[in-house]
Design a protein around this motif. Structure first.
Motif, PDB file in Angstrom:
ATOM      1  N   MET A   1       1.032  -1.082   0.325  1.00  0.00           N
ATOM      2  CA  MET A   1      -0.205  -0.075  -0.474  1.00  0.00           C
ATOM      3  C   MET A   1       1.021   1.144   0.189  1.00  0.00           C
ATOM      4  N   PHE A   2       2.117   1.044   0.756  1.00  0.00           N
ATOM      5  CA  PHE A   2       2.970   2.291   0.629  1.00  0.00           C
ATOM      6  C   PHE A   2       3.629   2.462  -0.352  1.00  0.00           C
ATOM      7  N   LEU A   3       3.697   1.783  -1.035  1.00  0.00           N
ATOM      8  CA  LEU A   3       4.431   2.007  -2.580  1.00  0.00           C
ATOM      9  C   LEU A   3       3.390   2.875  -3.741  1.00  0.00           C
ATOM     10  N   VAL A   4       2.400   2.120  -3.344  1.00  0.00           N
ATOM     11  CA  VAL A   4       0.841   2.771  -4.128  1.00  0.00           C
ATOM     12  C   VAL A   4       1.012   4.118  -3.672  1.00  0.00           C
ATOM     13  N   ILE A   5       0.881   4.070  -2.821  1.00  0.00           N
ATOM     14  CA  ILE A   5       0.476   6.037  -2.290  1.00  0.00           C
ATOM     15  C   ILE A   5       1.687   6.922  -2.591  1.00  0.00           C
ATOM     16  N   ILE A   6       3.041   6.366  -2.708  1.00  0.00           N
ATOM     17  CA  ILE A   6       4.173   6.619  -3.526  1.00  0.00           C
ATOM     18  C   ILE A   6       4.513   6.841  -4.814  1.00  0.00           C
ATOM     19  N   ILE A   7       4.066   5.456  -5.392  1.00  0.00           N
ATOM     20  CA  ILE A   7       3.583   6.187  -7.005  1.00  0.00           C
ATOM     21  C   ILE A   7       3.029   7.229  -7.405  1.00  0.00           C
ATOM     22  N   ALA A   8       1.598   7.437  -7.030  1.00  0.00           N
ATOM     23  CA  ALA A   8       0.571   7.910  -6.843  1.00  0.00           C
ATOM     24  C   ALA A   8       1.551   9.883  -6.857  1.00  0.00           C
ATOM     25  N   VAL A   9       2.146   9.862  -5.643  1.00  0.00           N
ATOM     26  CA  VAL A   9       2.560  11.277  -5.286  1.00  0.00           C
ATOM     27  C   VAL A   9       3.927  11.900  -6.163  1.00  0.00           C
ATOM     28  N   GLN A  10       4.715  10.681  -6.849  1.00  0.00           N
ATOM     29  CA  GLN A  10       5.553  11.034  -8.170  1.00  0.00           C
ATOM     30  C   GLN A  10       3.960  11.165  -9.264  1.00  0.00           C
ATOM     31  N   LEU A  11       3.176  10.462  -9.794  1.00  0.00           N
ATOM     32  CA  LEU A  11       2.552  10.709 -10.677  1.00  0.00           C
ATOM     33  C   LEU A  11       2.099  12.589 -11.029  1.00  0.00           C
ATOM     34  N   ALA A  12       1.404  12.628  -8.881  1.00  0.00           N
ATOM     35  CA  ALA A  12       1.056  13.911  -9.104  1.00  0.00           C
ATOM     36  C   ALA A  12       2.459  15.318  -9.112  1.00  0.00           C
ATOM     37  N   ALA A  13       2.698  14.838  -8.672  1.00  0.00           N
ATOM     38  CA  ALA A  13       4.426  15.948  -9.006  1.00  0.00           C
ATOM     39  C   ALA A  13       4.574  16.517 -10.406  1.00  0.00           C
ATOM     40  N   GLY A  14       4.337  15.364 -11.193  1.00  0.00           N
ATOM     41  CA  GLY A  14       4.967  15.220 -12.457  1.00  0.00           C
ATOM     42  C   GLY A  14       3.808  16.301 -13.220  1.00  0.00           C
ATOM     43  N   ILE A  15       2.296  16.045 -12.714  1.00  0.00           N
ATOM     44  CA  ILE A  15       1.362  16.621 -13.567  1.00  0.00           C
ATOM     45  C   ILE A  15       1.520  17.666 -12.986  1.00  0.00           C
ATOM     46  N   LEU A  16       1.710  17.796 -11.698  1.00  0.00           N
ATOM     47  CA  LEU A  16       1.611  19.773 -11.438  1.00  0.00           C
ATOM     48  C   LEU A  16       2.691  19.973 -11.868  1.00  0.00           C
ATOM     49  N   ALA A  17       3.898  19.949 -12.103  1.00  0.00           N
ATOM     50  CA  ALA A  17       5.007  20.166 -12.830  1.00  0.00           C
ATOM     51  C   ALA A  17       4.596  20.853 -13.930  1.00  0.00           C
ATOM     52  N   ALA A  18       4.088  20.327 -14.831  1.00  0.00           N
ATOM     53  CA  ALA A  18       3.522  20.633 -15.928  1.00  0.00           C
ATOM     54  C   ALA A  18       2.838  21.293 -15.794  1.00  0.00           C
ATOM     55  N   ILE A  19       1.400  21.029 -15.368  1.00  0.00           N
ATOM     56  CA  ILE A  19       0.754  22.296 -15.190  1.00  0.00           C
ATOM     57  C   ILE A  19       0.705  24.156 -14.864  1.00  0.00           C
ATOM     58  N   TYR A  20       1.764  23.830 -13.846  1.00  0.00           N
ATOM     59  CA  TYR A  20       2.587  25.449 -12.921  1.00  0.00           C
ATOM     60  C   TYR A  20       3.683  26.285 -13.050  1.00  0.00           C
ATOM     61  N   SER A  21       4.202  25.154 -14.832  1.00  0.00           N
ATOM     62  CA  SER A  21       5.209  26.075 -15.277  1.00  0.00           C
ATOM     63  C   SER A  21       5.322  27.060 -15.319  1.00  0.00           C
ATOM     64  N   ASN A  22       3.940  27.503 -16.009  1.00  0.00           N
ATOM     65  CA  ASN A  22       3.649  28.594 -16.347  1.00  0.00           C
ATOM     66  C   ASN A  22       3.662  29.837 -15.537  1.00  0.00           C
TER      67      ASN A  22
END
Length: 160
Positions: A1-22
């Motif tokens: 379960m812990f690994l799923v949370i880490i993966i979800a956080v990494q996905l969210a960080a990647g998506i947020l980096a792309a969205i908020y770069s502007n």
């Protein structure tokens, strides 16, 4: 379960980096200028460690991108911690002070005229896509490895 949370956080960080770069421009305009006017160079005992580290970081940015301030040298006009018009990290040429061993502006104090906002914004926008894509790619690879490990664990002991 812990690994799923880490993966979800990494996905969210990647998506947020792309969205908020502007949105870096508005952040630099407000927070960057506030920092340069109030906290940059604060070496008093009351200055917190974060302010001192941010000053060192801003010095590295100015020297590396060959710029001065957010919009230019005028960003330091109201800062009581800066001796002169701008800090030594804005100087085009620096020499070692024989008394302190620190790098200071060469005589004549020629400084970079351009602000760092445009250069820093271009750098972040240029690499935010790579950072975001890398975070998503690593998260997908981790998910694949986790699923593969689950399949192997389920088949241990099965003698077909």
């Amino acid at each position: 379960m812990f690994l799923v949370i880490i993966i979800a956080v990494q996905l969210a960080a990647g998506i947020l980096a792309a969205i908020y770069s502007n949105e870096i421009t508005s952040f630099l305009d407000k927070e960057g200028k506030d920092f340069l006017e109030m906290d940059y160079g604060n070496k008093t005992a009351a200055a917190d460690e974060a302010s001192k580290l941010a000053t060192k970081g801003w010095d590295v940015i100015q020297q590396g991108l060959e710029c001065c301030g957010v919009d230019g040298q005028g960003d330091y006009a109201n800062n009581p911690n800066v001796q002169g018009l701008y800090p030594d990290s804005c100087c085009m040429e620096q020499v070692e002070d024989p008394d302190t061993g620190m790098m200071v502006c060469a005589p004549g104090r020629d400084a970079y005229a351009d602000g760092c906002k445009d250069s820093l914004e271009n750098l972040i926008v240029q690499y935010s896509t790579i950072i975001g894509a890398s975070a998503v790619g690593v998260a997908c690879f981790e998910l694949f490895c986790m699923l593969f490990a689950i399949c192997i664990c389920r088949n241990i002991g099965d003698d077909d």
